[in-house]
Design an enzyme around this catalytic site. Structure first.
Site, short mmCIF file in Angstrom:
data_model
loop_
_atom_site.label_atom_id
_atom_site.label_comp_id
_atom_site.label_asym_id
_atom_site.label_seq_id
_atom_site.Cartn_x
_atom_site.Cartn_y
_atom_site.Cartn_z
N GLY A 12 -37.90 16.01 43.69
CA GLY A 12 -38.20 15.29 42.45
C GLY A 12 -39.54 14.59 42.52
O GLY A 12 -39.73 13.49 41.99
N ALA A 13 -40.51 15.26 43.17
CA ALA A 13 -41.80 14.62 43.46
C ALA A 13 -42.77 14.71 42.29
O ALA A 13 -43.91 14.25 42.39
CB ALA A 13 -42.43 15.25 44.70
N VAL A 63 -32.22 20.67 43.01
CA VAL A 63 -31.48 20.25 44.21
C VAL A 63 -29.97 20.46 44.03
O VAL A 63 -29.22 20.46 45.00
CB VAL A 63 -31.77 18.79 44.59
CG1 VAL A 63 -33.22 18.60 44.97
CG2 VAL A 63 -31.34 17.82 43.49
N ASN A 89 -35.12 12.26 46.81
CA ASN A 89 -35.43 11.36 45.68
C ASN A 89 -34.91 11.88 44.34
O ASN A 89 -34.60 11.07 43.47
CB ASN A 89 -36.95 11.18 45.60
CG ASN A 89 -37.38 10.62 44.27
OD1 ASN A 89 -37.26 9.42 44.01
ND2 ASN A 89 -37.87 11.49 43.38
N SER A 144 -29.93 3.17 45.08
CA SER A 144 -30.15 2.28 43.94
C SER A 144 -29.42 0.97 44.19
O SER A 144 -28.40 0.95 44.89
CB SER A 144 -29.61 2.92 42.66
OG SER A 144 -29.63 1.99 41.59
N TYR A 157 -22.97 7.26 37.94
CA TYR A 157 -24.20 6.96 38.70
C TYR A 157 -23.88 6.03 39.86
O TYR A 157 -24.35 6.23 40.98
CB TYR A 157 -25.22 6.32 37.74
CG TYR A 157 -26.61 6.12 38.30
CD1 TYR A 157 -27.59 7.10 38.17
CD2 TYR A 157 -26.94 4.95 38.98
CE1 TYR A 157 -28.87 6.90 38.68
CE2 TYR A 157 -28.21 4.75 39.49
CZ TYR A 157 -29.18 5.73 39.33
OH TYR A 157 -30.44 5.53 39.84
N ALA A 160 -22.15 8.05 42.54
CA ALA A 160 -23.10 8.94 43.23
C ALA A 160 -23.95 8.15 44.23
O ALA A 160 -24.12 8.57 45.39
CB ALA A 160 -24.00 9.64 42.21
N LYS A 161 -24.47 7.00 43.82
CA LYS A 161 -25.35 6.25 44.72
C LYS A 161 -24.58 5.57 45.85
O LYS A 161 -25.09 5.47 46.98
CB LYS A 161 -26.16 5.21 43.92
CG LYS A 161 -27.15 5.84 42.93
CD LYS A 161 -28.20 6.71 43.63
CE LYS A 161 -29.29 7.17 42.68
NZ LYS A 161 -30.32 8.01 43.35
N ILE A 190 -37.47 -0.06 38.47
CA ILE A 190 -38.84 0.37 38.74
C ILE A 190 -39.37 1.04 37.47
O ILE A 190 -38.67 1.84 36.84
CB ILE A 190 -38.86 1.39 39.91
CG1 ILE A 190 -38.14 0.83 41.15
CG2 ILE A 190 -40.30 1.80 40.24
CD1 ILE A 190 -38.73 -0.43 41.74
N1 NAD Z 1 -36.65 3.96 38.25
C1 NAD Z 1 -35.74 3.12 38.70
O1 NAD Z 1 -35.66 1.96 38.26
C2 NAD Z 1 -34.77 3.52 39.77
C3 NAD Z 1 -33.91 2.54 40.28
C4 NAD Z 1 -33.01 2.89 41.29
C5 NAD Z 1 -32.98 4.19 41.75
N2 NAD Z 1 -33.81 5.13 41.22
C6 NAD Z 1 -33.72 6.48 41.76
O2 NAD Z 1 -35.00 6.94 42.11
C7 NAD Z 1 -35.07 8.36 41.97
C8 NAD Z 1 -36.27 8.73 41.11
O3 NAD Z 1 -36.15 8.07 39.85
P1 NAD Z 1 -37.38 7.95 38.83
O4 NAD Z 1 -37.11 6.76 37.99
O5 NAD Z 1 -38.66 8.09 39.55
O6 NAD Z 1 -37.10 9.23 37.92
P2 NAD Z 1 -38.08 10.17 37.05
O7 NAD Z 1 -37.22 10.75 35.99
O8 NAD Z 1 -39.31 9.44 36.67
O9 NAD Z 1 -38.45 11.31 38.09
C9 NAD Z 1 -37.45 12.16 38.59
C10 NAD Z 1 -38.06 13.50 38.94
O10 NAD Z 1 -36.99 14.33 39.45
C11 NAD Z 1 -37.07 15.60 38.85
N3 NAD Z 1 -35.74 16.20 38.84
C12 NAD Z 1 -34.72 15.92 37.99
N4 NAD Z 1 -33.66 16.68 38.29
C13 NAD Z 1 -34.02 17.44 39.34
C14 NAD Z 1 -33.34 18.42 40.10
N5 NAD Z 1 -32.08 18.80 39.80
N6 NAD Z 1 -33.99 19.01 41.15
C15 NAD Z 1 -35.27 18.66 41.44
N7 NAD Z 1 -35.96 17.75 40.73
C16 NAD Z 1 -35.34 17.14 39.70
C17 NAD Z 1 -37.61 15.34 37.44
O11 NAD Z 1 -38.21 16.52 36.87
C18 NAD Z 1 -38.63 14.23 37.71
O12 NAD Z 1 -39.91 14.73 38.01
C19 NAD Z 1 -33.72 8.78 41.39
O13 NAD Z 1 -32.88 9.21 42.44
C20 NAD Z 1 -33.20 7.50 40.77
O14 NAD Z 1 -31.79 7.51 40.70
C21 NAD Z 1 -34.70 4.83 40.26
#
Ligand code: NAD
Length: 272
Positions: A12-13, A63, A89, A144, A157, A160-161, A190
């Site tokens: 998910g980069a 993934v 991620n 998370s 969610y 899962a976490k 974030i």
């Molecule tokens: N943003 C927050 O506040 C926050 C807080 C706690 C945890 N998280 C966790 O951080 C991680 C990233 O979150 P984010 O906010 O950067 O999300 P985001 O949506 O900005 O980015 C996620 C990326 O993952 C890709 N993706 C989605 N499904 C996928 C799959 N099946 N296989 C491969 N790639 C896939 C998407 O295309 C996207 O580029 C997640 O695991 C999320 O649960 C985020």
């Protein structure tokens, strides 16, 4: 932190925390396998990695799809080099605020398939190579704060976490003898594309009011901790969940007595 001669796979980069993690690892010297389900986002980040002077391999796969993950890892290993660091991620947000008895099955299964099974899939596919190689390694799972708390609309969610945290501890114990560190980071709120798209402005504002630091975090606040956990400086840390949340989990101040006059940091992403 020196990660030169290391190779990191970041899932998910293509955006948000994954992109910031890939760039923090590249800035520390690592070459990056840039995984995403979205090819154009992944190749844009691969370009940014290369602009930092590192090699990048764009790798499009979900993934949630184990055969696709195994094929991605096997070809990265043979064509790009052995993977030293994995950042699990990739994650999605699906919120549901109706009665639990009516929750769509896709909401429950969809979250688990990406946010929990995806971590298992990628770890399994990499460990099939990493353990026999015998050179140690690092796994950093993005969990998370919601692993440790509860919101009515996000039960799948949370599960899962919490599962990611449990898997982190299980793998850490199992892999310590192979000198593979396994840790998780629990971000608070974030400011990312994903979180912005799934929550309305009022909800984001309510979260911000609840954070002692006074602002949502930036993706690089997580990326920097990823780079630390992937480094030799963190080699005695394993099986831990490190919350990076501006004080969110520590704070039990009742809403009615909260101090609203606290200053907001000047680089608050919510102000730009
Ligand atoms: N943003 C927050 O506040 C926050 C807080 C706690 C945890 N998280 C966790 O951080 C991680 C990233 O979150 P984010 O906010 O950067 O999300 P985001 O949506 O900005 O980015 C996620 C990326 O993952 C890709 N993706 C989605 N499904 C996928 C799959 N099946 N296989 C491969 N790639 C896939 C998407 O295309 C996207 O580029 C997640 O695991 C999320 O649960 C985020």
């Amino acid at each position: 932190m020196d990660l030169s001669s290391k190779i990191a796979l970041v899932t998910g980069a293509g955006s948000g925390i994954g992109s910031a993690s890939a760039l923090a690892l590249a800035a520390a010297g690592a070459d990056i396998v840039v995984n995403d389900i979205d090819a154009s986002k992944a190749s844009a980040v691969a370009g940014e990695v290369e602009a930092l002077g590192r090699r990048a391999l764009t790798s499009v796969a979900s993934v949630a799809d184990y055969p696709a993950v195994e094929s991605m890892v096997d070809s990265a290993w043979s064509d790009f080099g052995p993977i030293d660091i994995v950042v699990n991620n990739a994650g999605i947000y699906l919120f549901y605020d109706g009665p639990f008895g009516d929750m769509p099955l896709d909401n429950w299964h969809g979250i688990l398939e990406v946010n929990l099974h995806g971590v298992f899939h990628v770890s399994r596919a990499v460990l099939r190579h990493m353990v026999p190689r015998g050179a140690g390694g690092k796994i950093v799972n993005i969990s998370s704060v919601l692993a440790a708390t509860a919101h009515f609309t996000a039960s799948s969610y949370h599960v899962a976490k919490a599962g990611v945290n449990a898997l982190t501890r299980s793998l850490a114990v199992d892999l310590a003898k192979h000198k593979i560190n396994v840790n998780a980071i629990g971000p608070g709120a974030i400011a990312t594309e994903g979180l912005g798209a799934s929550l309305d402005a009022d909800t984001i504002s309510a979260y911000r009011d609840r954070i002692p630091w006074g602002a949502r975090g930036r993706p690089k606040d997580i990326g920097n901790v990823v780079a630390f956990l992937a480094s030799e400086e963190a080699s005695y840390i394993t099986g831990q969940v490190i919350y990076v949340d501006g004080g969110y989990l520590a704070d039990s101040t009742p809403e009615g007595v909260r101090d609203k006059s606290q200053p907001v940091p000047p680089d608050d992403p919510d102000l730009v």
